[in-house]
Design a protein around this motif. Structure first.
Motif, PDB file in Angstrom:
ATOM      1  N   TYR A 229      -4.785   1.383  -7.115  1.00 46.74           N
ATOM      2  CA  TYR A 229      -4.820   0.267  -6.165  1.00 46.74           C
ATOM      3  C   TYR A 229      -5.564  -0.928  -6.772  1.00 46.74           C
ATOM      4  O   TYR A 229      -5.144  -2.081  -6.614  1.00 46.74           O
TER       5      TYR A 229
ATOM      6  N   PHE B 268       0.835  -1.205   0.000  1.00 46.74           N
ATOM      7  CA  PHE B 268       0.000   0.000   0.000  1.00 46.74           C
ATOM      8  C   PHE B 268       0.869   1.254   0.000  1.00 46.74           C
ATOM      9  O   PHE B 268       0.512   2.262  -0.617  1.00 46.74           O
TER      10      PHE B 268
ATOM     11  N   ASP C  76       1.955   1.794  -3.520  1.00 44.33           N
ATOM     12  CA  ASP C  76       0.823   2.304  -4.283  1.00 44.33           C
ATOM     13  C   ASP C  76       0.592   3.788  -3.998  1.00 44.33           C
ATOM     14  O   ASP C  76       0.334   4.577  -4.914  1.00 44.33           O
TER      15      ASP C  76
END
Length: 362
Positions: free
Chosen positions: A90, A76, A79
């Motif tokens: 995502y 994450f 991203d």
């Protein structure tokens, strides 16, 4: 050679086409905890927090308890620095991961010489039960851990080929398998099942396990169990996991596991009425075996009723070998504390709290 390239390309194209609508989805449910409100994603120092502060994520609302899956949070973080808070990036990453997982599944099945490996991989890739893992950003842990899980399996099967006694692989293949397996459990701890799955697959193909496999699979299992214990400790001590869900008796856990097996098998065979969270099952441990003695209490669950003494009586009878159960009917301010006391006394499986029961009127 062309067939080896065309068929995987067709499978990858089918996956992208099937999950293309997910690109228009936004952030939902607990995506705020892991992405939109997660301050650890916003700066380089956040990686240190992700890896060295297990069980808590910083946000504008304070520290939010969560599971310790550092590789998931790292994905994450990457991203965020690529797409910011644009959910399309995502979702694209999740779709790409699902393509990789599906192709790895195909390769593992081919390695095991399973007939119809590509068809099986296509069913796996396009089955409706996969939608949650692909379209819900937070559930990327299934995809990421699946990539490492299957890659580790493929590396180990190169090291210890299914059709050869003792294997003929190189040590670096085993080291690679071990590292990939570690990455899998750092993405989602349930992947600790890999060494058991490999043992079953090799036993299926060879009819036995070799002396070479046992210590090496045992080492992988030790890594997985250690990671699981760390996860449990973090969730219990740091993230504050608790509540009724953690107070099930052994019998209730067995009943839940048995029902879950058939429930999800049914969803695989007939994937209708799927949901993020299904209605809670009523687990009746008291009905799992015949009872010879039942105690019944009906009334308000308050201190002056001294229901706690009834629970202690059931616990004493249990210690003396009596097969006694208790049915408690009614509501009141002490219900939660009485349920907790039943769990503490080890009789939660023998006591049923029915709540308020309205009697029929004429």
């Amino acid at each position: 050679m062309l067939r080896r390239l065309v068929l995987p390309a067709l499978l990858a194209s089918a996956i992208v086409l099937a999950y293309w609508p997910a690109l228009s989805g936004g952030f939902i449910w607990d995506d705020d905890v892991h992405v939109t409100d997660n301050l650890a994603l916003r700066q380089v120092s956040g990686l240190r927090w992700i890896w060295l502060q297990p069980g808590l994520l910083p946000s504008d609302r304070g520290y939010i308890p969560t599971q310790y899956y550092p590789l998931l949070q790292t994905s994450f973080w990457i991203d965020y620095h690529l797409w910011g808070l644009d959910p399309r990036g995502y979702h694209a990453t999740s779709i790409l991961l699902h393509v990789v997982v599906s192709l790895l599944a195909w390769r593992v099945l081919r390695r095991l010489q399973v007939p119809g490996a590509l068809l099986a991989a296509a069913i796996f890739a396009l089955h409706p039960v996969q939608v949650e893992s692909v379209a819900w950003i937070t559930e990327r842990k299934n995809l990421l851990s699946g990539c490492f899980y299957l890659a580790a399996a493929l590396a180990y099967l190169r090291y210890s080929p299914p059709r050869q006694e003792g294997g003929a692989g190189r040590s670096r293949d085993y080291v690679l398998a071990l590292l990939l397996f570690l990455a899998a459990v750092l993405s989602k701890t349930v992947t600790l099942s890999l060494p058991i799955a490999l043992a079953l697959a090799l036993w299926w193909k060879r009819g036995r396990l070799t002396r070479r496999d046992l210590p090496e699979l045992s080492a992988m299992l030790a890594v997985g169990v250690t990671a699981a214990l760390v996860t449990v400790a973090i969730e219990w001590k740091v993230a504050g996991a608790g509540g009724h869900e953690f107070q099930f008796t052994l019998l209730e856990r067995v009943l839940i596991a048995g029902r879950a097996l058939w429930f999800y098998l049914g969803k695989l065979l007939w994937p209708s009425r799927q949901a993020f969270v299904y209605p809670a099952w009523e687990i009746d441990a008291a009905a799992a075996w015949p009872k010879s003695n039942d105690l019944i209490f009906a009334g308000r669950l308050a201190q002056e009723k001294n229901v706690i003494q009834l629970l202690r009586t059931v616990a004493v009878l249990k210690e003396r070998g009596r097969d006694t159960t208790c049915i408690i009917i009614g509501q009141g301010p002490d219900r939660d504390s009485l349920e907790a006391e039943a769990a503490r006394l080890g009789i939660a499986g023998r006591v049923r709290f029915l709540g308020r029961v309205d009697l029929p009127t004429e």
